[in-house]
Scaffold this active site. Structure first.
Site, PDB file in Angstrom:
ATOM      1  N   GLY A 254       3.529  -5.156   3.490  1.00 46.67           N
ATOM      2  CA  GLY A 254       4.229  -5.515   1.893  1.00 46.67           C
ATOM      3  C   GLY A 254       5.271  -4.107   2.155  1.00 46.67           C
ATOM      4  O   GLY A 254       6.244  -4.247   1.738  1.00 46.67           O
ATOM      5  N   GLU A 720       0.162   5.930   0.877  1.00 45.19           N
ATOM      6  CA  GLU A 720       2.103   6.781   0.804  1.00 45.19           C
ATOM      7  C   GLU A 720       1.796   8.234   1.447  1.00 45.19           C
ATOM      8  O   GLU A 720       2.863   8.153   2.024  1.00 45.19           O
ATOM      9  CB  GLU A 720       2.713   6.665  -0.494  1.00 45.19           C
ATOM     10  CG  GLU A 720       2.824   4.992  -1.249  1.00 45.19           C
ATOM     11  CD  GLU A 720       2.714   4.576  -1.997  1.00 45.19           C
ATOM     12  OE1 GLU A 720       2.810   4.707  -2.998  1.00 45.19           O
ATOM     13  OE2 GLU A 720       4.621   4.243  -3.090  1.00 45.19           O
TER      14      GLU A 720
HETATM   15 MO1  MOS Z   1       4.027   0.711  -2.655  1.00 42.83          MO
HETATM   16  S1  MOS Z   1       6.559   1.341  -2.189  1.00 42.83           S
HETATM   17  O1  MOS Z   1       4.199   1.216  -4.386  1.00 42.83           O
HETATM   18  O2  MOS Z   1       3.801  -0.174  -2.507  1.00 42.83           O
END
Ligand code: MOS
Length: 753
Positions: A254, A720
């Protein structure tokens, strides 16, 4: 006592519970659900960037035997009228794009028609026969040529999570002018596109009936949030929510691209409703470049310090592109104000609307962009000071977030620096650029800091201890490849002291308890908390059942007096006093023990603290000066992210981020041809991403970090942080190797020759 009573799975490097299904192909993705009578839709994309469609000729396509319909703005069904119906959980302020709304063209690649046919091949061929006559208007797609149009972004509900930079503090200009040592630099990033392996696809299974008698839809969608897709579909098409079920059990990557409903969902639902048939719409790799992307940005950073390295001034501005219809924003510049203590700070963030689709969150949106500029700037300042870059960061280390003037809930960044530097061997670095060589290659060592948010969102979960003694736990969240299935199974198993094999976790289905989109690194904290709470509620009910048993040794026991282990409820004071979970559920009158809980963040307590993950990244590069090629030969990432639920899936998250960091630093760039206003390298042959040959020695360290503030589990999220510090560390290593300061990304060979 012989055997240990508690054998928690949390913290163990457990392999993915869905691993077998994935490697054997049993795990099905949105385009793999087959039903009899399925029709296939292929999208036709606009050839111009701006203007309108004068005429669209679908006759040739419609004349083919087996073509069922061609949908355009001229024959699309009536749809919701107001913008708000087209909003989604990740919609920026503005007016969401509406596929096939009218003849207006807003960007190159805009979907202008959907051809539906009996077979995919026929639909694809027929799509080539759709002819559009356009009236072209002048377009603007060049960020750097339009910087004079930069303006403050509009704010909206979505900007709650992305607040604008704080007001200036102190007097930056004065302090900077007085600083004996300064730097200032301009940093330019190209746009990038998400390129997950799985292409965007939606399969809509149509059944007759439904509340309004217009059909019931079961929708297999590629999405990071089934509730998001379902909300969009019910609102845009005005379908009763009980007639829409959205499923997304697996996602082939994703990275943010699935945070918004994409236009294949709209197309597939429209066609299924109109044709009263099951329909699948899959986009092509080229069409991956016709919706969200990481925006191009231009940033300026200026830093001032005293000769001992203590910083007195920090300036950071950024301009990002957005579309003409939405103000996409991200947090690019605020990080410096959180990480460093200079009292004189000025930060600014603006957008320039261009004739492109709205940008979209991409892994560490804003963070990886801003931290690249800031952390390269820190390296530049270190060199201007004649100081080791790590030492500069330590001298300016702060335990307070000065943007908010509050402490961090936890911050083990100092320990990240220490462990990362030691593992890498940073102490033996000679600061002199071009001082290390191997054969004809220059070697460079660089480092950088990373920071990301540790958020928790409201989430709901259900836990059911079934009559057979097994536990079923569920939530309508997603596993976007991160390991959600696995870590939720671990949390549930440990909370009720059960073996993981006796626990089944279900997700990706709107029939399950509500969850928001899976993004922002918040799923482990948000859904994990809900799963833990729901299982605890089951535990409390089991305690009540235990108390009711004749002669029960648990009569006076409170929740805090008991524990669950080895599939038994036990007294903490004497674990041999125990009753099995099976025995307890048997006391429930033949019924399962079922509890649902909505878990909300403890906002009152949390807002006294800034909640973040941190990293220290150390990188070695090898630069071939004759060819200008850069190879990242070694990288160490030391991460502080609270409790690590599963070192194996966690390490994979960080490795993935590091790989993408290499890719972003050295390769990824969506190249626009401004004559056409179009992204030209729209294939994996021309849009370069890191491949196995680009990846060498990657090392991940998880630094111990305890945090009771973020959530009871102490989990911060890891989706992230892995990418954030990498590009700057690589750029800094390239400078160390070559003496050349490349401030723009990607660092391609032309910039080094
Ligand atoms: Mo992440 S860019 O919040 O899937």
């Amino acid at each position: 006592m012989s055997a240990p009573l508690v054998t928690p799975s949390i913290g163990k490097p457990i392999s993915r519970v869905d691993g077998f299904d994935k490697v054997t192909g049993k795990a099905k993705y949105a385009a793999e659900f087959n039903v009899p009578g399925l029709a296939y839709g292929v999208v036709v994309s606009s050839a111009i960037a701006k203007g309108k469609i004068n005429r669209i000729d679908t006759r040739e396509a419609l004349a083919l035997d087996g073509v069922l319909q061609v949908f355009t703005h001229e024959n699309r069904p009536k749809l919701a009228w107001f913008d708000i119906s087209y909003n989604d959980q990740d919609a920026p302020p503005g007016s969401p794009f509406r596929p096939l709304h009218d003849a207006t063209i807003k960007y190159s690649g805009q979907p202008i028609a959907l051809v539906v046919a009996e077979t995919f091949e026929l639909a694809r061929y027929a799509a080539t026969l759709v002819k559009a006559d356009y009236e072209e208007a002048a377009h603007e797609t060049d960020l750097e040529a339009n910087l004079h149009k930069a303006r403050k972004p509009k704010s909206g509900i979505a900007s709650l999570l992305k607040p604008p930079p704080p007001k200036p503090r102190g007097d930056f200009e004065k302090a900077f002018a007085e600083a004996p040592v300064t730097m200032n630099g301009r940093y330019v990033h190209a746009a990038e596109h998400h390129n997950p392996m799985e292409l965007f696809a939606t399969t809509v299974v149509f059944e007759k009936g439904g509340k309004d008698n217009k059909g019931k839809l079961t929708i297999y969608d590629k999405t990071q949030g089934v509730t998001n897709s379902s909300m969009y579909v019910t609102q845009v098409f005005n379908i009763p929510s009980e007639d829409v079920r959205v499923l997304s059990p697996y996602m082939g990557g994703g990275f943010g691209s699935g945070l918004r409903p994409q236009y294949q969902l709209f197309m597939a639902v429209m066609a299924a409703r109109e044709l009263k048939r099951s329909v699948r719409v899959s986009l092509t790799r080229q069409q991956m470049f016709t919706f969200g992307h990481r925006p191009a940005t231009v940033q300026n950073v200026a830093l001032g310090a005293f000769s001992d390295g203590i910083m007195n001034s920090l300036y950071h501005d950024a301009v990002g592109e957005t579309s003409q219809f939405e103000d996409y924003t991200e947090i690019v510049v605020s990080w410096g104000g959180m990480l460093y203590p200079p009292v004189n700070v000025k930060m600014d963030y603006k957008v320039v609307p261009l004739d492109l689709y709205s940008p979209l969150d991409m892994r560490a949106p804003g963070g990886v962009t801003g931290m690249h500029a800031l952390e390269v700037a820190m390296d530049e300042l270190a060199y201007n000071l004649g100081m080791d870059p790590l030492e500069l960061r330590l001298r300016n280390y702060t335990d307070l977030d000065h943007n908010e003037d509050r402490p961090f809930s936890s911050k083990e960044l100092r320990e990240c620096f220490r462990q990362g530097a030691e593992r890498f061997g940073w102490a033996s670095r000679n600061a002199e650029p071009r001082s290390m060589k191997k054969d004809h290659n220059l070697i460079g060592w660089g480092m950088a800091t990373g920071i990301w948010d540790a958020n928790q969102m409201p989430s709901r979960a259900e836990a059911v201890l079934m009559v057979n003694g097994k536990l079923r736990v569920s939530c309508a969240t997603a596993d976007i490849g991160t390991g959600t299935y696995t870590i939720m199974t671990q949390i549930a198993a440990d909370t009720l002291g059960m073996p993981m094999d006796d626990v089944l976790f279900k997700l990706g289905d709107t029939d399950l308890p509500f969850s928001l989109i899976s993004g922002g690194s918040w799923t482990a904290a948000s859904v994990g908390s809900a799963v833990q709470s729901a299982c605890q509620e089951v535990g409390k009910t089991l305690l009540k059942l235990a108390k009711k048993m004749p002669g029960s040794p648990f009569k006076g026991a409170k929740w805090d007096d008991i524990m669950f282990s080895d599939s038994h409820l036990r007294l903490k004071s004497d674990p041999s006093v125990a009753v099995s979970l099976q025995t307890l559920v048997d006391q429930n009158g033949g019924k399962a023990v079922r509890e649902s809980v909505t878990s909300l963040p403890n906002a009152l307590e949390q807002r006294k603290f800034s909640r973040n993950t941190h990293s220290a990244v150390f990188v070695e590069v090898m630069v071939d000066e004759d060819l200008g090629t850069v190879k990242v030969t070694r990288a160490v990432s030391a991460i502080a992210a609270g409790r690590i639920l599963n070192p194996k899936t966690s390490r994979s998250q960080i490795l993935g981020g590091m790989v993408w960091g290499i890719s972003k630093a050295l390769e990824e760039e969506s190249a626009l041809d401004h004559n056409f206003g179009r992204f030209m390298n729209h294939s994996l042959a021309e849009y370069h991403v890191a491949v196995n040959a680009d990846i060498h020695d990657l090392d991940v360290i998880f630094v111990e970090e305890h945090d009771d503030i973020v959530n009871p589990l102490g989990v911060k999220g890891l989706g992230e942080i892995g990418i954030v510090g990498m590009p700057a560390a690589i750029a800094n290593a390239v400078f160390h190797a070559t003496g050349k300061r490349v401030r723009d990304l990607p660092i391609t060979l032309d910039k080094l020759l």
